[in-house]
Enzyme design. Sequence first.
Site, PDB file in Angstrom:
ATOM      1  N   ASP A 536       0.834  -1.195   0.000  1.00  0.00           N
ATOM      2  CA  ASP A 536       0.000   0.000   0.000  1.00  0.00           C
ATOM      3  C   ASP A 536       0.871   1.249   0.000  1.00  0.00           C
ATOM      4  O   ASP A 536       2.082   1.187   0.244  1.00  0.00           O
ATOM      5  CB  ASP A 536      -0.947  -0.013   1.206  1.00  0.00           C
ATOM      6  CG  ASP A 536      -0.189  -0.163   2.521  1.00  0.00           C
ATOM      7  OD1 ASP A 536       0.589   0.746   2.864  1.00  0.00           O
ATOM      8  OD2 ASP A 536      -0.364  -1.197   3.208  1.00  0.00           O
ATOM      9  N   GLU A 616      22.572 -22.003 -18.053  1.00  0.00           N
ATOM     10  CA  GLU A 616      21.625 -21.122 -17.339  1.00  0.00           C
ATOM     11  C   GLU A 616      22.356 -19.925 -16.736  1.00  0.00           C
ATOM     12  O   GLU A 616      21.862 -18.799 -16.749  1.00  0.00           O
ATOM     13  CB  GLU A 616      20.913 -21.903 -16.232  1.00  0.00           C
ATOM     14  CG  GLU A 616      19.759 -22.745 -16.731  1.00  0.00           C
ATOM     15  CD  GLU A 616      19.152 -23.626 -15.634  1.00  0.00           C
ATOM     16  OE1 GLU A 616      17.985 -23.973 -15.764  1.00  0.00           O
ATOM     17  OE2 GLU A 616      19.857 -23.976 -14.662  1.00  0.00           O
TER      18      GLU A 616
END
Length: 731
Positions: A536, A616
């Site tokens: 928030d 990777e």
Amino acid sequence: MAILLDTKNRVFTLQTNHSMYQMKADRYGVLLHTLFGEKGSVFDYSYLITYADRGFSGNPYDVDDERTYSLDALPQEYPTYGSGDYRGSALKVCYPDGTTSCELRYVGYEVLEGKYSIPGLPAIYQMEENKADTLVITLEDTRKTFYVHLYYGVMEDLDIITRSVRIENHSDKPVFLENVQSTCVDYLHGEFDLHTFYGRHIKERNYQRAPIHHGVQSVGSTRGMSSHQYNPFLILSDKRTTETFGNCYGFSFLYSGDFLGSAEYDTYNQTRLLLGINPGNFNYRLDPGKTFCSPEVAMAYSGEGLEHLSHIFHRAFRNNLCRGKFKKARRPVLLNSWEGVYFDFNGEKLVQMARDAASMGIELFVMDDGWFGKRDKDVSGLGDWVVNEKKLGCTLEELSDQIHALGMQFGIWFEPEGISEDSDLYRAHPDWALQIPGKAPTRSRYQLVLDFSRQDVRDYIFGQMCQVLDSAKIEYLKWDFNRSITDIYSALLPADQQGEVTHRYILGLYDMLDKLGRRYPDMLIEGCCGGGGRFDAGMLYYSPQIWASDNTDAIERLSIQYGSSFCYPISAVGSHVSQCPNEQTGRYAPINTRATVAMSGTFGYELDVNHMTPVEKEVVKAQIFEFKKYYDLIQYGNYYRLTDPLKTKDYHCWQFAAEDRSEALLCIVALQIRPNGPGCWTRLRGLDPDGIYEIDGKEYPGDVLMRAGIPLPKATEEYESFRIYIRKKQA
Ligand code: GLA
């Protein structure tokens, strides 16, 4: 001037660059709301109000026989409970005699230079380059007990208007505030859609749009946190409003505790929007001479659709809400230990991970949960903020030094508000946990919650944290909180103040975060609450980034990050590449796609890098290189939602464009493979229509890319993703 006063007619008009807000104290001193919308001529808009004899809607005593004057139907700036207005109210007060009927009348106004702030609470602030003013309108209840000061911050160039309320008891007896909403906006006309963001743990902020109907529609939380379930951000819009067209109004509550946001479509087809602290757990004793300040609501209007509304909030939150060094400074690409090793680590393992991470260009290593007290599982240890050197096999300083020797920064996880019953702290101070004498508390994740409304509790935890933070070089702190609040009772408060605990708790939380930020100004703080349970605007005042969700599945993240984007800037959205199959869903998504999604946030990794293949690792190296190249474009550029991941079947697309339109990045994730499927394309946004742009060596006029669009590359692998860089040619 952003505040225009017609003192004779008591009309107050607030103007930002593109919006206008107006109220008027009428002949009875009732403060009417007359307008919120597009900037236009300054005029007394109260002529729009219908006065009619409304059966069963009473008339205030001071209007005599004027039966066409009913508060029940009038648009008001701060409606009160028990005034004869039976719609939702902004204020409910219990007087010393136990009654709750309250009417407010206008007393006066004051214009203050600059934007107001609120003691102990987050608020949008003004930078040197901003034009801002404050209007304070003072109302008094007709029983002459208290003043209500309505604060309006007018941020002209940000196109934001903020509201907050200060209540001052000037009588000689306490009153009880049972409901204090931070904003109320009444719309006389219009049939609106209400846009809200619902969710749950590991699935936060799903976007929902629905027409409002007669009655009250609301979202809120009584969990002691803004919550995973509903976000304290609401939008009202016209029915025809789209991303790029139409009127919409956004309301963001700068508060991390209980909230209530409601839209009421009344029986005269008027709409009332209320947003503030949820009255469910709230009852505040306001003693004589004391004041109560409500948290702030930031409001914005866009006449150009939802995209522009989001851009208003993004800009304001990035520049005028987030604070500290990392508002502007580059944030490091991080590796978090959680999903990689959970509680199962020692110092050597962490250094091994950090070594591989450093070799790939990762800049910050974060040791998550499990380094303190007795904490090999989530059943114990919270509250004992003492480094478990036995587990680490070294001191924190030694660990931090080893990580720094690899050229990396070091960060650490805390859950300061949590307490395990199996902890030394609980054994010493059971009354420091929120629980009600004589009632067994509700456990959640085996833990209780510390009473952060208490200064002594906070001081103790703060002291413990500082001891850890001062013992080693620590550049990052993740502040987590892993349960909803129940059993609200503070041992230090009398019975008639127990209704203040949840609000005092949030004030305590803010106080501590503020102290932490001031003591460690160079430390990056990331907010977290079991993922996005406290995602928030209140938290953004103290931590410029927040872990968006414990759901790290790239495909699930599409809708979580899409929903978040309506209000919150990309720079706020904590997002990581994790391992596959994904820990939450078991799904496999290519590593390139996981990076495409995580890059649309504060980029990081959360997996055991020691288990990655050499190929990777090379891929990750390239991803980090690419992210750094696009850093400014992603973090400070404008964000465009090109598709809705909940509706689109084939591809989900979003885009970044630099403010000066010099470059853009188009991100695409294929949601399904369709052999011999139809062609797909998307239109770009935010480009210079007269500019020439280069994509993969080919040139296109900006207006063509925005009007006709570009075909999307064909996916040949499930969930394949593409990042397409678009650069404007120098004129
Ligand atoms: C919460 C957080 C996670 C992790 C764990 C540790 O769930 O959201 O990221 O830190 O706690 O217990």
